[in-house]
Every structure is written in structure tokens, then in C-alpha cells.
Design an enzyme around this catalytic site. Structure first.
Site, PDB file in Angstrom:
ATOM      1  CG  ASN A   9      -5.730  -8.651   3.072  1.00  0.00           C
ATOM      2  OD1 ASN A   9      -5.947  -8.888   1.917  1.00  0.00           O
ATOM      3  ND2 ASN A   9      -5.929  -7.439   3.577  1.00  0.00           N
ATOM      4  CD1 TRP A  10      -1.146 -13.071   0.467  1.00  0.00           C
ATOM      5  CD2 TRP A  10      -1.253 -13.793  -1.512  1.00  0.00           C
ATOM      6  NE1 TRP A  10      -0.425 -14.176   0.689  1.00  0.00           N
ATOM      7  CE2 TRP A  10      -0.639 -14.589  -0.683  1.00  0.00           C
ATOM      8  CE3 TRP A  10      -1.694 -14.250  -2.684  1.00  0.00           C
ATOM      9  CZ2 TRP A  10      -0.308 -15.962  -1.046  1.00  0.00           C
ATOM     10  CZ3 TRP A  10      -1.316 -15.561  -3.026  1.00  0.00           C
ATOM     11  CH2 TRP A  10      -0.521 -16.361  -2.336  1.00  0.00           C
ATOM     12  CE  LYS A  11      -3.069  -5.055   3.229  1.00  0.00           C
ATOM     13  NZ  LYS A  11      -3.035  -3.797   4.183  1.00  0.00           N
ATOM     14  CG  HIS A  96      -9.086  -4.429   4.957  1.00  0.00           C
ATOM     15  ND1 HIS A  96      -8.304  -3.201   4.572  1.00  0.00           N
ATOM     16  CD2 HIS A  96      -8.179  -5.352   5.231  1.00  0.00           C
ATOM     17  CE1 HIS A  96      -7.169  -3.308   5.221  1.00  0.00           C
ATOM     18  NE2 HIS A  96      -7.079  -4.603   5.517  1.00  0.00           N
ATOM     19  CD  GLU A  98      -5.604  -1.621   2.855  1.00  0.00           C
ATOM     20  OE1 GLU A  98      -5.974  -2.543   2.249  1.00  0.00           O
ATOM     21  OE2 GLU A  98      -4.593  -1.710   3.622  1.00  0.00           O
ATOM     22  CD  GLU A 168      -7.358  -5.836   9.855  1.00  0.00           C
ATOM     23  OE1 GLU A 168      -6.190  -6.491   9.723  1.00  0.00           O
ATOM     24  OE2 GLU A 168      -7.659  -5.004   8.736  1.00  0.00           O
ATOM     25  N   GLY A 174      -0.264  -1.459   8.216  1.00  0.00           N
ATOM     26  CA  GLY A 174       0.704  -1.292   6.938  1.00  0.00           C
ATOM     27  C   GLY A 174       1.797  -0.327   7.324  1.00  0.00           C
ATOM     28  CB  SER A 214       2.147  -3.587  11.990  1.00  0.00           C
ATOM     29  OG  SER A 214       2.072  -2.410  11.037  1.00  0.00           O
ATOM     30  N   GLY A 235      -1.248  -8.604   6.714  1.00  0.00           N
ATOM     31  CA  GLY A 235      -1.146  -8.015   5.357  1.00  0.00           C
ATOM     32  C   GLY A 235       0.199  -8.242   4.926  1.00  0.00           C
ATOM     33  N   GLY A 236       0.995  -7.240   5.138  1.00  0.00           N
ATOM     34  CA  GLY A 236       2.608  -6.945   4.478  1.00  0.00           C
ATOM     35  C   GLY A 236       3.321  -8.440   4.743  1.00  0.00           C
TER      36      GLY A 236
HETATM   37  C1  PEP Z   1      -4.304  -5.735   6.892  1.00  0.00           C
HETATM   38  O1  PEP Z   1      -4.492  -5.511   5.523  1.00  0.00           O
HETATM   39  O2  PEP Z   1      -5.254  -6.257   7.205  1.00  0.00           O
HETATM   40  C2  PEP Z   1      -3.267  -5.639   7.746  1.00  0.00           C
HETATM   41  C3  PEP Z   1      -3.393  -5.882   9.015  1.00  0.00           C
HETATM   42  O3  PEP Z   1      -1.963  -4.990   7.187  1.00  0.00           O
HETATM   43  P1  PEP Z   1      -0.691  -5.246   7.660  1.00  0.00           P
HETATM   44  O4  PEP Z   1      -0.419  -6.614   8.288  1.00  0.00           O
HETATM   45  O5  PEP Z   1       0.440  -4.766   6.646  1.00  0.00           O
HETATM   46  O6  PEP Z   1      -0.628  -4.141   8.806  1.00  0.00           O
END
Ligand code: PEP
Length: 256
Positions: A9-11, A96, A98, A168, A174, A214, A235-236
Site C-alpha cells: 500500500n503506497w498510500k 483502510h 486512514e 490492521e 505506521g 509495521s 505500508g511504509g
Molecule cells: C498500512 O497502511 O496498511 C500499513 C500497514 O502501514 P505500515 O506498514 O506503514 O504500518
């Protein structure tokens, strides 16, 4: 046997140039092995470009980060399922945290989007998960049950099997704070139990449940080796092509 699914997930990251540079490295690192399903979820602006890069690539599928439930119309700033299909998108991330917290998406909205995605042959990745206050207040199961009942209302058992659920925990997204493999496994087992109760055991056994929060190369093996964890939404760490490829490799190693 559920095929593990690792999604990036590049957001709101990655320009066209950065997307191109990512795949130059990532595809080389990834190789041809197809034991694990890999999905990249760029921002809308990079979907066409990434779709072009992936046109002859069998190892990576394309996903989108959101969509509206209506077919067309006066919804400024929104994108519909048909537009995503035109770009050869396979998956769409819905609900998500967010989107839920920053953009006010309720379970009801996530449900409309999920039904619209399925009706248009897109596979939804529906995100659910509790906040830290909810975990501290022993509300994890109640929150997950409410999100499952609300976000997945009205799906047939066949549609449920097409759906991926991403567990999640909001406090792990994040933040660098990952759920322990035991915490994640307990939540995944509970989600599967709920799916069996609300649909049936056969469908529940087929649904893939990803963990997100994470995930990085060093914690991948311990999370992905849990019996009810069928992949990761990353994500990150998915912005680094070598790191993301390593997450896929770590998962493949478990299946060797
Ligand atoms: C996400 O945005 O779905 C996520 C899990 O982010 P991260 O891996 O950065 O915690």
C-alpha cells in the site's frame, strides 16, 4: 490451501518516475516464483503507468486504494469501479483506517463499496482493526465483530471467498509498533470464527486474512508462519523495492 498474499500500500507516495524506478529494481529482486501472490497498490495517478509496466508481468497484480460505490455521476474527486477495471486493476483496498479516521468512512460506506467492487469483478481488501484505546479496554473482539458485520453485510458465501480481509490494528500502522505474532494470530482466529458463524465454515476456511501494521523483513517470518495469517498489507516498508521484495522472499521461504 490458502495462497499467501502480500500487498504494497503506497498510500499518497510515489510519482510516475519513482514508480518506474521502483519496478526496475523490484522485478529483478522478485524473480519468477509465483508461490506467493504479490499486489502493488499505487496512488490513482500512477495506476495507468504501473499497469503498463505490469502488462506482461505474471508475478505482480495491480490494486487501487479506494473507489466510490456508484457507477458514474456528480461525485467530484471520486473514482468508480469501471474506471479501475479499465486499467486492469484486480484488487481494491477498502476501509483502510486512514480512510475511516481521516475521511469519515463508516462500516456502511465500506459495505457499499465492497458490494460495488464485487459486482464489478474487483476483489476487495477490506481493512478492519481496533484502536489502542479499544485494545486497552478489552474491546478487540467486539470492535472486529461490529466491523465484520457492518462492512461485509449482504455478501454471499461466494463473494466472501473472493474478499480479502486485512486485520490492521490501528496502533500498529505506521508506528513501528507491530502486534506480536500471538496477538495477531488470536485476532485472525477470531475473525475466521466470526466468518464461520455468519456465513459457513467452508467459506471461512477459504478467506485470506492479511495482517497489516509495521510489517518489515525482520518480522515477516514470525507473523506469516501463524496458521491464520495469510499474508500482509505493507505500508511504509513497501516503498523500498529491495525491502518489499525481501518481505515476499521471507514469506516464500516458509512455503519451501
Ligand atoms: C498500512 O497502511 O496498511 C500499513 C500497514 O502501514 P505500515 O506498514 O506503514 O504500518
Amino acid at each position: 490451501m490458502r495462497k499467501k498474499i502480500i500487498a504494497a500500500n503506497w498510500k499518497m507516495n510515489m510519482t510516475l518516475g519513482e514508480s518506474e524506478a521502483f519496478f526496475e529494481t523490484f522485478l529483478l529482486e522478485l524473480g519468477e516464483d509465483r508461490k506467493v501472490e504479490v499486489v502493488v497498490v499505487p496512488p490513482f495517478t500512477a495506476l495507468a503507468k504501473v499497469g503498463e509496466i505490469l502488462r506482461d508481468v505474471q508475478t505482480v497484480k495491480l490494486g487501487a486504494q479506494n473507489m466510490h460505490w456508484e457507477k458514474s455521476g456528480a461525485f467530484t474527486g471520486e473514482i468508480c469501479a469501471g474506471m479501475l477495471r479499465e486499467l486492469f486493476v484486480h484488487y481494491v483496498v477498502l476501509g483502510h483506517s486512514e480512510r475511516r479516521t481521516l475521511f469519515g468512512e463508516s462500516d456502511e460506506i465500506v459495505n457499499k463499496k465492497t458490494l460495488a467492487a464485487l459486482a464489478n469483478s474487483l476483489r476487495p481488501i477490506v481493512c478492519i482493526g481496533e484502536t489502542l484505546a479499544e485494545r486497552d479496554g478489552n474491546q478487540v473482539e467486539a470492535v472486529l465483530e461490529k466491523q465484520i458485520r457492518g462492512s461485509l453485510a449482504g455478501l454471499t458465501a461466494d463473494q466472501l471467498e473472493e474478499t480479502v480481509i486485512a486485520y490492521e490494528p490501528v496502533w500498529a500502522i505506521g508506528t513501528g509498533r507491530t502486534a506480536t505474532p500471538e496477538q495477531a494470530q488470536a485476532a485472525h482466529a477470531f475473525i475466521r470464527k466470526m466468518l464461520a458463524q455468519l456465513w459457513n465454515a467452508d467459506a471461512a476456511a477459504k478467506v485470506r486474512i492479511q495482517y497489516g501494521g509495521s510489517v518489515k523483513p525482520s518480522n515477516t517470518a514470525s507473523l506469516m508462519s501463524q496458521p491464520d495469517i495469510d499474508g500482509a498489507l505493507v505500508g511504509g516498508a513497501s516503498l523500498d523495492p529491495r525491502g518489499f521484495a525481501e518481505i515476499v522472499q521471507e514469506t516464500r521461504k516458509l512455503l519451501a
